[in-house]
Design an enzyme around this catalytic site. Structure first.
Site, PDB file in Angstrom:
ATOM      1  N   PHE A 179      31.598  32.497   5.772  1.00 44.15           N
ATOM      2  CA  PHE A 179      31.278  32.948   7.129  1.00 44.15           C
ATOM      3  C   PHE A 179      30.044  33.841   7.087  1.00 44.15           C
ATOM      4  O   PHE A 179      29.987  34.815   6.344  1.00 44.15           O
ATOM      5  CB  PHE A 179      32.456  33.723   7.732  1.00 44.15           C
ATOM      6  CG  PHE A 179      32.175  34.230   9.121  1.00 44.15           C
ATOM      7  CD1 PHE A 179      32.152  33.352  10.193  1.00 44.15           C
ATOM      8  CD2 PHE A 179      31.910  35.571   9.356  1.00 44.15           C
ATOM      9  CE1 PHE A 179      31.870  33.805  11.476  1.00 44.15           C
ATOM     10  CE2 PHE A 179      31.640  36.039  10.629  1.00 44.15           C
ATOM     11  CZ  PHE A 179      31.617  35.151  11.691  1.00 44.15           C
ATOM     12  N   TYR A 222      27.337  36.177   9.454  1.00 37.64           N
ATOM     13  CA  TYR A 222      27.263  36.893  10.735  1.00 37.64           C
ATOM     14  C   TYR A 222      25.930  37.610  10.927  1.00 37.64           C
ATOM     15  O   TYR A 222      25.677  38.188  11.968  1.00 37.64           O
ATOM     16  CB  TYR A 222      28.411  37.909  10.828  1.00 37.64           C
ATOM     17  CG  TYR A 222      28.436  38.879   9.669  1.00 37.64           C
ATOM     18  CD1 TYR A 222      27.722  40.069   9.722  1.00 37.64           C
ATOM     19  CD2 TYR A 222      29.140  38.580   8.506  1.00 37.64           C
ATOM     20  CE1 TYR A 222      27.724  40.944   8.654  1.00 37.64           C
ATOM     21  CE2 TYR A 222      29.147  39.453   7.436  1.00 37.64           C
ATOM     22  CZ  TYR A 222      28.442  40.634   7.516  1.00 37.64           C
ATOM     23  OH  TYR A 222      28.439  41.492   6.443  1.00 37.64           O
ATOM     24  N   GLY A 223      25.066  37.578   9.907  1.00 36.85           N
ATOM     25  CA  GLY A 223      23.749  38.204   9.985  1.00 36.85           C
ATOM     26  C   GLY A 223      22.679  37.177   9.684  1.00 36.85           C
ATOM     27  O   GLY A 223      22.600  36.139  10.335  1.00 36.85           O
ATOM     28  N   SER A 224      21.896  37.431   8.635  1.00 37.40           N
ATOM     29  CA  SER A 224      20.815  36.499   8.300  1.00 37.40           C
ATOM     30  C   SER A 224      21.341  35.132   7.897  1.00 37.40           C
ATOM     31  O   SER A 224      20.617  34.135   8.007  1.00 37.40           O
ATOM     32  CB  SER A 224      19.941  37.078   7.185  1.00 37.40           C
ATOM     33  OG  SER A 224      20.695  37.263   6.000  1.00 37.40           O
ATOM     34  N   GLU A 264      23.098  38.751  -1.564  1.00 39.89           N
ATOM     35  CA  GLU A 264      23.884  39.800  -0.903  1.00 39.89           C
ATOM     36  C   GLU A 264      24.158  40.992  -1.822  1.00 39.89           C
ATOM     37  O   GLU A 264      25.077  41.768  -1.583  1.00 39.89           O
ATOM     38  CB  GLU A 264      25.197  39.194  -0.397  1.00 39.89           C
ATOM     39  CG  GLU A 264      25.025  37.991   0.513  1.00 39.89           C
ATOM     40  CD  GLU A 264      24.283  38.290   1.812  1.00 39.89           C
ATOM     41  OE1 GLU A 264      24.400  39.426   2.321  1.00 39.89           O
ATOM     42  OE2 GLU A 264      23.571  37.404   2.311  1.00 39.89           O
TER      43      GLU A 264
END
Length: 190
Positions: free
Chosen positions: A24, A26-28, A99
């Site tokens: 999942f 949710y940002g980049s 990340e």
């Protein structure tokens, strides 16, 4: 905890024996999928809100002038919308590196637009990592974003691309859009 989380994430082996895993974003990860994937679908997770509370020393800022990027914070009853990617476990090495600035792999329940769901993973930077900046007024966050720049480009690009991607998904995010509004205010003065 150090803001370099590669070694910690390599110890998370929950999905290593799976042929594929849903990730999942949710940002980049919504607007910049720089990895191969088998499938991509709009999705959401519950109990979390997206916030620009994580520092970026490696992509959208530097050690001395960190940018701000999103993480998830616990928020009972909230739903965070984003994009899910079906990936093979071989992609974890690339994703762990991407990340690495404070984000940990966590198992989560992912819900798709058609109502179906599955267990997958998400990267979240908690308040315990060294790069965590925490809450601030949205105007102050926008000012920091307006001036930060790192190896991946201006921090403002990250914010604007995320806002654009959320609009394309039809999933407004008041926190993101308010920071975007302030950023455009600052840019209009230059």
């Amino acid at each position: 905890m150090s803001h370099n989380t590669i070694a910690v994430n390599r110890r998370m082996d929950k999905f290593d024996n799976h042929a594929s895993v849903w990730l999942f974003g949710y940002g980049s990860l919504i607007f910049k999928a720089d990895f191969p994937y088998l499938e991509r679908r709009p999705a959401s997770i519950t109990g979390w809100s997206r916030r620009f509370w994580q520092g970026s020393h490696d992509h959208r800022g530097t050690e001395t002038a960190p940018g701000r990027v999103v993480t998830l914070v616990p928020d009972a009853g909230a739903t965070c919308h984003g994009m899910a990617y079906l990936v093979t476990p071989e992609e974890f090495a690339h994703l762990d590196y991407r990340e690495k600035n404070g984000y940990l792999r966590l198992a989560t329940d992912i819900r798709f637009e058609d109502g179906s769901g599955t267990e997958g993973l998400v990267y979240i930077a908690t308040h315990e990592n060294a790069a965590y900046l925490g809450p601030a007024p949205e105007r102050d966050i926008a000012l920091q974003i307006a001036t930060a720049r790192g190896p991946s480009g201006p921090n403002s690009e990250y914010l604007l691309e995320l806002a654009k991607a959320l609009r394309a998904l039809g999933k407004p995010d008041p926190h993101v859009f308010e920071i975007e509004r302030h950023l455009r205010e600052f840019q209009g003065r230059v």
